[in-house]
Design a protein around this motif. Structure first.
Motif, PDB file in Angstrom:
ATOM      1  N   ARG A   1       0.850  -1.182   0.000  1.00 47.24           N
ATOM      2  CA  ARG A   1       0.000   0.000   0.000  1.00 47.24           C
ATOM      3  C   ARG A   1       0.887   1.234   0.000  1.00 47.24           C
ATOM      4  NH1 ARG A   1      -3.349   3.666   3.245  1.00 47.24           N
ATOM      5  NH2 ARG A   1      -1.689   3.590   4.787  1.00 47.24           N
ATOM      6  N   CYS A   2       0.524   2.186  -0.844  1.00 48.08           N
ATOM      7  CA  CYS A   2       1.265   3.445  -0.925  1.00 48.08           C
ATOM      8  C   CYS A   2       0.897   4.301   0.304  1.00 48.08           C
ATOM      9  CB  CYS A   2       0.890   4.176  -2.209  1.00 48.08           C
ATOM     10  SG  CYS A   2       1.598   5.823  -2.341  1.00 48.08           S
ATOM     11  N   LYS A   3       1.921   4.692   1.055  1.00 53.44           N
ATOM     12  CA  LYS A   3       1.662   5.498   2.253  1.00 53.44           C
ATOM     13  C   LYS A   3       1.189   6.907   1.901  1.00 53.44           C
ATOM     14  CE  LYS A   3       4.923   3.258   5.443  1.00 53.44           C
ATOM     15  NZ  LYS A   3       6.149   3.485   6.243  1.00 53.44           N
ATOM     16  N   LYS A   4       1.524   7.348   0.676  1.00 52.81           N
ATOM     17  CA  LYS A   4       1.164   8.709   0.276  1.00 52.81           C
ATOM     18  C   LYS A   4      -0.290   8.816  -0.187  1.00 52.81           C
ATOM     19  CE  LYS A   4       2.814  12.496  -2.675  1.00 52.81           C
ATOM     20  NZ  LYS A   4       3.647  12.792  -3.857  1.00 52.81           N
ATOM     21  N   CYS A   5      -0.702   7.931  -1.116  1.00 54.53           N
ATOM     22  CA  CYS A   5      -2.062   8.064  -1.670  1.00 54.53           C
ATOM     23  C   CYS A   5      -3.000   6.941  -1.224  1.00 54.53           C
ATOM     24  CB  CYS A   5      -2.019   8.160  -3.196  1.00 54.53           C
ATOM     25  SG  CYS A   5      -1.671   6.611  -4.038  1.00 54.53           S
ATOM     26  N   GLY A   6      -2.450   5.911  -0.555  1.00 50.86           N
ATOM     27  CA  GLY A   6      -3.303   4.871   0.014  1.00 50.86           C
ATOM     28  C   GLY A   6      -3.694   3.754  -0.937  1.00 50.86           C
TER      29      GLY A   6
ATOM     30  N   ASP B   1       7.081   0.614  -6.192  1.00 49.85           N
ATOM     31  CA  ASP B   1       6.765   2.039  -6.336  1.00 49.85           C
ATOM     32  C   ASP B   1       5.290   2.179  -6.684  1.00 49.85           C
ATOM     33  OD1 ASP B   1       9.611   2.923  -6.205  1.00 49.85           O
ATOM     34  OD2 ASP B   1       9.718   1.778  -8.067  1.00 49.85           O
ATOM     35  N   CYS B   2       4.730   3.342  -6.425  1.00 50.96           N
ATOM     36  CA  CYS B   2       3.318   3.582  -6.725  1.00 50.96           C
ATOM     37  C   CYS B   2       3.179   4.183  -8.123  1.00 50.96           C
ATOM     38  CB  CYS B   2       2.730   4.529  -5.685  1.00 50.96           C
ATOM     39  SG  CYS B   2       0.990   4.904  -6.005  1.00 50.96           S
ATOM     40  N   PRO B   3       2.593   3.422  -9.075  1.00 53.54           N
ATOM     41  CA  PRO B   3       2.430   3.950 -10.433  1.00 53.54           C
ATOM     42  C   PRO B   3       1.462   5.142 -10.479  1.00 53.54           C
ATOM     43  CG  PRO B   3       2.063   1.569 -10.377  1.00 53.54           C
ATOM     44  CD  PRO B   3       2.103   2.048  -8.948  1.00 53.54           C
ATOM     45  N   LYS B   4       0.624   5.286  -9.459  1.00 52.67           N
ATOM     46  CA  LYS B   4      -0.388   6.343  -9.452  1.00 52.67           C
ATOM     47  C   LYS B   4       0.204   7.705  -9.076  1.00 52.67           C
ATOM     48  CE  LYS B   4      -5.015   7.086  -7.553  1.00 52.67           C
ATOM     49  NZ  LYS B   4      -5.981   6.549  -6.579  1.00 52.67           N
ATOM     50  N   CYS B   5       0.969   7.730  -7.968  1.00 54.58           N
ATOM     51  CA  CYS B   5       1.498   9.026  -7.530  1.00 54.58           C
ATOM     52  C   CYS B   5       3.025   9.078  -7.551  1.00 54.58           C
ATOM     53  CB  CYS B   5       0.960   9.398  -6.152  1.00 54.58           C
ATOM     54  SG  CYS B   5       1.719   8.477  -4.803  1.00 54.58           S
ATOM     55  N   MET B   6       3.660   7.996  -8.031  1.00 57.42           N
ATOM     56  CA  MET B   6       5.111   7.920  -8.213  1.00 57.42           C
ATOM     57  C   MET B   6       5.899   7.905  -6.904  1.00 57.42           C
ATOM     58  SD  MET B   6       4.779   7.681 -11.373  1.00 57.42           S
ATOM     59  CE  MET B   6       6.382   7.680 -12.161  1.00 57.42           C
TER      60      MET B   6
HETATM   61 ZN   LIG Z   1       0.601   6.476  -4.333  1.00 60.40          ZN
END
Ligand SMILES: [Zn+2]
Length: 129
Positions: free
Chosen positions: A34-39, A48-53
């Motif tokens: 789970r991305c800690k930045k965008c959830g 890495d999070c492809p959504k918010c990088m």
């Molecule tokens: Zn993210």
């Protein structure tokens, strides 16, 4: 009739990176990241999070229960599975909104509720009776 040889192999890079995933399977837990930045929750796990990088990810259970979206009973087995009895592969949507392919235990139907677990190596979905 001769079968068509098929080779399907998952290669997960940087084994150390996926260690929590394999350890989770041994405990019967299916882990994604789970991305800690965008959830956003990812399965298979992403570095890495492809959504918010962002690259700040944490391990998280993708859910213990799900619903069968579709399934297929495998009669003609691929290479490496020739000795298995007929088995069922399903696409299951977990309570956390993750879609994944799994080995279905029990008699499925579309919309059936399942429990997610593992035999230590595979993701299993057991149909609730
Ligand atoms: Zn993210």
């Amino acid at each position: 009739m001769d079968g068509i040889p098929l080779i399907m192999k998952y290669t997960l890079p940087a084994e150390e990176l996926y260690k929590p995933f394999w350890e989770g399977l041994k405990r019967g837990e299916i882990l994604g990241t789970r991305c800690k930045k965008c959830g956003t929750l990812y399965f298979p796990p992403q570095k890495d999070c492809p959504k918010c990088m962002a690259s700040d990810m944490e391990w998280m259970d993708i859910g213990k229960v799900g619903e069968v979206m579709t399934y297929s009973i495998v009669l003609q087995k691929p290479q490496g599975f020739e000795n298995f009895s007929d088995y069922t592969i399903g696409i299951v949507r977990t309570e956390k909104g993750i879609d994944l392919m799994c080995w279905v235990i029990g008699t499925p139907k579309v919309g059936a509720k399942v429990f997610l677990t593992s035999d230590g190596q595979r993701v299993l979905c057991k149909v609730r009776s």
